[in-house]
Design a protein around this motif. Structure first.
Motif, short mmCIF file in Angstrom:
data_model
loop_
_atom_site.label_atom_id
_atom_site.label_comp_id
_atom_site.label_asym_id
_atom_site.label_seq_id
_atom_site.Cartn_x
_atom_site.Cartn_y
_atom_site.Cartn_z
N ALA A 256 4.08 3.34 9.67
CA ALA A 256 4.56 4.58 10.71
C ALA A 256 6.07 3.56 10.20
O ALA A 256 7.59 3.90 10.18
CB ALA A 256 4.25 5.39 11.62
N LEU A 257 6.29 2.37 10.12
CA LEU A 257 7.49 1.10 10.51
C LEU A 257 7.50 0.89 8.81
O LEU A 257 8.11 -0.41 9.12
CB LEU A 257 7.00 0.69 11.40
CG LEU A 257 7.06 1.32 12.69
CD1 LEU A 257 6.36 1.03 13.71
CD2 LEU A 257 8.78 1.92 12.52
N GLY A 258 7.04 1.05 7.95
CA GLY A 258 7.11 0.86 7.01
C GLY A 258 8.46 0.34 5.97
O GLY A 258 9.49 0.69 6.93
N PRO A 259 8.98 -0.41 5.05
CA PRO A 259 8.18 -1.07 4.53
C PRO A 259 7.18 -3.12 6.05
O PRO A 259 8.59 -3.14 6.82
CB PRO A 259 8.38 -2.10 3.58
CG PRO A 259 9.72 -1.36 3.40
CD PRO A 259 10.21 -0.80 4.72
N VAL B 52 8.55 3.77 0.88
CA VAL B 52 9.95 3.79 1.69
C VAL B 52 10.07 2.58 1.35
O VAL B 52 11.06 2.19 1.65
CB VAL B 52 9.21 3.43 3.36
CG1 VAL B 52 9.48 4.63 3.71
CG2 VAL B 52 8.26 2.65 4.19
N GLY B 53 9.94 2.39 0.32
CA GLY B 53 11.01 1.12 -0.34
C GLY B 53 10.39 -0.38 -0.13
O GLY B 53 11.31 -0.88 -0.71
N ALA B 54 8.91 -0.27 -0.12
CA ALA B 54 8.32 -2.50 -0.29
C ALA B 54 8.72 -2.60 -1.55
O ALA B 54 9.12 -3.75 -2.05
CB ALA B 54 6.72 -1.62 -0.14
N ALA C 271 0.76 -1.07 0.13
CA ALA C 271 0.43 0.22 0.26
C ALA C 271 0.80 1.37 -0.35
O ALA C 271 1.92 1.23 0.40
CB ALA C 271 -1.09 -0.31 1.08
N GLU C 272 0.02 2.58 -0.21
CA GLU C 272 0.79 3.30 -0.63
C GLU C 272 1.81 4.07 0.51
O GLU C 272 3.21 4.21 0.06
CB GLU C 272 -0.16 5.39 0.05
CG GLU C 272 0.52 5.32 -1.94
CD GLU C 272 -0.96 6.57 -1.89
OE1 GLU C 272 -0.88 7.52 -1.09
OE2 GLU C 272 -2.26 6.29 -2.22
N TYR D 252 -2.28 -5.47 1.74
CA TYR D 252 -2.52 -4.06 1.54
C TYR D 252 -2.81 -3.41 2.65
O TYR D 252 -4.28 -3.14 2.93
CB TYR D 252 -3.50 -3.69 0.31
CG TYR D 252 -2.96 -4.32 -1.25
CD1 TYR D 252 -1.97 -3.19 -2.00
CD2 TYR D 252 -3.25 -5.15 -1.56
CE1 TYR D 252 -1.82 -3.79 -3.03
CE2 TYR D 252 -3.01 -5.55 -2.82
CZ TYR D 252 -1.91 -4.80 -3.49
OH TYR D 252 -1.37 -5.57 -4.58
N CYS D 253 -2.16 -2.93 3.70
CA CYS D 253 -2.01 -1.80 4.30
C CYS D 253 -2.22 -3.22 5.75
O CYS D 253 -3.66 -3.52 5.97
CB CYS D 253 -3.02 -0.56 4.61
SG CYS D 253 -2.76 -0.14 5.97
#
Ligand code: FES
Length: 158
Positions: free
Chosen positions: A127-130, A91-93, A85-86, A121-122
């Motif tokens: 806040a801690l992606g990926p 942040v690099g998914a 998800a966005e 998807y989410c």
């Protein structure tokens, strides 16, 4: 006579059903608990649950095949769910997915002999992606090295 008609092929499954008062509304919780204890859902366990809850075997089969988290075989493939998800993409998914595809020799949505890569998807961990989920455990700030570590840590899970 009634005893002969009851199918108690799996004592663990029977006990878990009893703890849930044999309530059909609690089927998902029961399936999760049986899988947690036994590692997978055997045909015997599913027949026991169906009989205990007084639901058809076709109905229970439909539920088990609908939800990807349920395993019908011991030692089934490990599934790595990667959030695309966005917020995680930002942040690099996508880079993580490319590297994971190369490392685990499969594609997102596909599977190798040992590993399935799945998009999600989410996971509520924006806040801690990926973010990644393996066997219902959530991980944040995952790069390839961390993903490999996580995968190895879950290898003993069945
Ligand atoms: S966008 Fe990935 S956890 Fe929310």
């Amino acid at each position: 006579m009634a005893t002969l008609l009851n199918t108690i092929e799996d004592r663990t499954a029977r006990d878990i059903c009893t703890q849930h008062s044999d309530a059909p509304a609690e089927l998902l919780e029961i399936l999760h608990e049986v899988q947690e204890v036994k590692g997978f859902l055997s045909d015997g366990a599913l027949r026991t649950i169906a009989d205990a809850l007084n639901i058809s075997r076709a109905e229970i089969h439909g539920v088990v095949t609908f939800y990807h988290d349920f395993k019908k075989k011991k030692g089934a493939k490990q599934t790595l769910k990667i959030c695309r998800a966005e917020a995680c993409q930002a942040v690099g998914a996508n880079e993580l997915i490319e590297k994971a595809e190369s490392h685990f020799k499969t594609t997102l949505g596909g599977e190798s002999i040992t590993t399935a890569l799945e998009a999600t998807y989410c996971l509520g961990n924006c806040a801690l992606g990926p973010a990644v989920m393996v066997n219902n455990e959530l991980y944040g700030r995952v790069d390839l090295d961390r993903l490999v570590e996580i995968s190895n840590a879950h290898k003993g899970d069945s």
